[in-house]
Design a protein around this motif. Structure first.
Motif, mmCIF file in Angstrom:
data_model
loop_
_atom_site.group_PDB
_atom_site.id
_atom_site.type_symbol
_atom_site.label_atom_id
_atom_site.label_comp_id
_atom_site.label_asym_id
_atom_site.label_seq_id
_atom_site.Cartn_x
_atom_site.Cartn_y
_atom_site.Cartn_z
ATOM 1 N N ILE A 47 -17.062 9.647 28.899
ATOM 2 C CA ILE A 47 -17.493 9.867 27.500
ATOM 3 C C ILE A 47 -17.570 8.445 26.803
ATOM 4 C CG2 ILE A 47 -16.685 11.005 25.337
ATOM 5 C CD1 ILE A 47 -15.704 13.260 26.872
ATOM 6 N N VAL A 48 -16.602 7.453 27.315
ATOM 7 C CA VAL A 48 -16.732 6.116 26.508
ATOM 8 C C VAL A 48 -17.752 5.331 27.364
ATOM 9 C CG1 VAL A 48 -14.657 6.517 25.470
ATOM 10 C CG2 VAL A 48 -14.836 5.240 27.653
ATOM 11 N N ASN A 49 -18.292 5.894 28.431
ATOM 12 C CA ASN A 49 -19.324 4.763 28.965
ATOM 13 C C ASN A 49 -20.669 5.001 28.627
ATOM 14 O OD1 ASN A 49 -17.507 3.585 30.009
ATOM 15 N ND2 ASN A 49 -17.401 4.679 32.019
ATOM 16 N N PRO A 50 -21.350 4.162 28.020
ATOM 17 C CA PRO A 50 -23.123 4.537 27.725
ATOM 18 C C PRO A 50 -23.654 4.764 28.976
ATOM 19 C CG PRO A 50 -22.671 2.163 27.487
ATOM 20 C CD PRO A 50 -21.126 2.721 27.992
ATOM 21 N N GLY A 51 -24.917 5.302 28.967
ATOM 22 C CA GLY A 51 -25.821 5.596 29.587
ATOM 23 C C GLY A 51 -25.711 6.812 30.259
ATOM 24 N N ASN A 52 -24.778 7.771 30.074
ATOM 25 C CA ASN A 52 -24.368 9.140 30.540
ATOM 26 C C ASN A 52 -25.417 10.094 29.640
ATOM 27 O OD1 ASN A 52 -23.743 11.474 31.771
ATOM 28 N ND2 ASN A 52 -21.629 10.839 31.711
ATOM 29 N N ASP A 53 -26.261 10.580 30.176
ATOM 30 C CA ASP A 53 -27.224 11.607 29.418
ATOM 31 C C ASP A 53 -26.650 12.808 28.932
ATOM 32 O OD1 ASP A 53 -29.453 9.679 29.910
ATOM 33 O OD2 ASP A 53 -30.056 10.638 31.374
ATOM 34 N N ASP A 54 -25.614 13.060 29.602
ATOM 35 C CA ASP A 54 -24.692 14.251 29.105
ATOM 36 C C ASP A 54 -23.953 14.135 27.911
ATOM 37 O OD1 ASP A 54 -26.045 15.624 31.351
ATOM 38 O OD2 ASP A 54 -24.486 15.205 32.629
ATOM 39 N N VAL A 55 -23.580 12.981 27.630
ATOM 40 C CA VAL A 55 -22.863 12.426 26.679
ATOM 41 C C VAL A 55 -23.474 12.765 25.032
ATOM 42 C CG1 VAL A 55 -21.068 10.877 25.561
ATOM 43 C CG2 VAL A 55 -21.445 11.184 28.253
ATOM 44 N N SER A 56 -22.920 13.582 24.034
ATOM 45 C CA SER A 56 -23.545 13.126 22.908
ATOM 46 C C SER A 56 -22.586 12.495 21.849
ATOM 47 C CB SER A 56 -23.593 14.826 22.456
ATOM 48 O OG SER A 56 -22.500 15.441 22.118
ATOM 49 N N TYR A 57 -23.092 12.235 20.872
ATOM 50 C CA TYR A 57 -22.319 11.608 19.538
ATOM 51 C C TYR A 57 -21.094 12.489 19.267
ATOM 52 C CZ TYR A 57 -25.813 7.990 19.324
ATOM 53 O OH TYR A 57 -26.649 6.934 19.553
ATOM 54 N N LYS A 58 -21.301 13.915 19.216
ATOM 55 C CA LYS A 58 -20.088 14.738 19.210
ATOM 56 C C LYS A 58 -19.172 14.451 19.856
ATOM 57 C CE LYS A 58 -18.438 17.833 16.595
ATOM 58 N NZ LYS A 58 -17.964 17.418 15.333
ATOM 59 N N ASP A 59 -19.344 14.142 21.442
ATOM 60 C CA ASP A 59 -18.458 14.171 22.363
ATOM 61 C C ASP A 59 -17.723 12.722 21.913
ATOM 62 O OD1 ASP A 59 -19.111 16.293 23.623
ATOM 63 O OD2 ASP A 59 -20.726 15.165 24.984
ATOM 64 N N LEU A 60 -18.260 11.858 21.534
ATOM 65 C CA LEU A 60 -17.594 10.466 20.999
ATOM 66 C C LEU A 60 -16.698 10.745 19.948
ATOM 67 C CD1 LEU A 60 -20.570 8.004 21.634
ATOM 68 C CD2 LEU A 60 -18.938 8.560 23.026
ATOM 69 N N GLU A 61 -17.098 11.668 19.139
ATOM 70 C CA GLU A 61 -16.240 11.976 17.901
ATOM 71 C C GLU A 61 -14.860 12.514 18.298
ATOM 72 O OE1 GLU A 61 -18.543 13.912 15.029
ATOM 73 O OE2 GLU A 61 -19.840 12.081 14.380
ATOM 74 N N ASN A 62 -15.334 13.540 19.133
ATOM 75 C CA ASN A 62 -14.043 14.156 19.643
ATOM 76 C C ASN A 62 -13.169 13.398 20.476
ATOM 77 O OD1 ASN A 62 -14.888 16.642 18.599
ATOM 78 N ND2 ASN A 62 -15.989 17.202 20.661
ATOM 79 N N GLU A 63 -13.463 12.277 21.285
ATOM 80 C CA GLU A 63 -12.819 11.495 21.742
ATOM 81 C C GLU A 63 -11.885 10.808 20.682
ATOM 82 O OE1 GLU A 63 -11.719 10.206 25.138
ATOM 83 O OE2 GLU A 63 -12.766 12.108 25.612
ATOM 84 N N LEU A 64 -12.383 10.111 19.709
ATOM 85 C CA LEU A 64 -11.836 9.575 18.538
ATOM 86 C C LEU A 64 -10.754 10.570 17.943
ATOM 87 C CD1 LEU A 64 -11.388 7.213 16.802
ATOM 88 C CD2 LEU A 64 -13.381 8.169 15.383
ATOM 89 N N LEU A 65 -11.024 11.812 17.761
ATOM 90 C CA LEU A 65 -10.238 12.777 17.142
ATOM 91 C C LEU A 65 -8.970 13.054 18.068
ATOM 92 C CD1 LEU A 65 -10.184 14.960 14.674
ATOM 93 C CD2 LEU A 65 -11.176 16.358 16.119
#
Length: 143
Positions: A47-65
């Motif tokens: 989730i924190v590594n870029p380049g993964n097409d399955d990751v969305s910005y919402k996933d990044l927000e959830n990691e931060l949350l």
């Protein structure tokens, strides 16, 4: 007259030895890679590594949350400590406390900035995460 010794190393023998050495190096490299990948353990969270097409910005927000929730549990475990005030914690602070890895924009691989908040509302702790990347910004994000 001098007689030449034609029984030395020839090009054909040298090429065979080079080929054997190359095959041995490839086998050794594969074995070393397998050995050290088992020792190193799993790679970073995708989730924190870029380049993964399955990751969305919402996933990044959830990691931060999730990191904000963990921070709250560590530092403000007793809800009476909140006393109705909103606590803000930056992404940098969460990284320094090893609660989250660097978050990178999924399109440009540049680091994102962000913060999280939590507060006590109606005897319930409300957590929020705000993320700002090159190509995305959470609604309600304040600089």
């Amino acid at each position: 007259m001098i007689k030449l010794n034609n029984r030395g190393w020839g090009l054909q023998v040298m090429m065979i030895f080079v080929l054997i050495l190359m095959i041995a190096l490839v086998v050794i490299a594969v074995l070393v890679n397998q050995t050290f990948s088992d020792i190193a353990g799993p790679t970073k969270d995708p989730i924190v590594n870029p380049g993964n097409d399955d990751v969305s910005y919402k996933d990044l927000e959830n990691e931060l949350l999730d990191a904000v929730k963990e921070y709250q549990e560590i530092h403000y475990n007793d809800i009476s400590m909140l006393d109705g005030e909103m606590i803000t914690v930056s992404l940098d602070k969460l990284q320094k406390e090893n609660l989250i890895d660097e978050i990178k924009d999924i399109k440009t691989s540049r680091p994102c900035t962000g913060y999280g908040t939590f507060e006590l509302k109606s005897d319930k702790i409300v957590h929020n995460a705000y993320l700002k990347c090159n190509n995305y910004e959470t609604s309600g994000y304040n600089d």
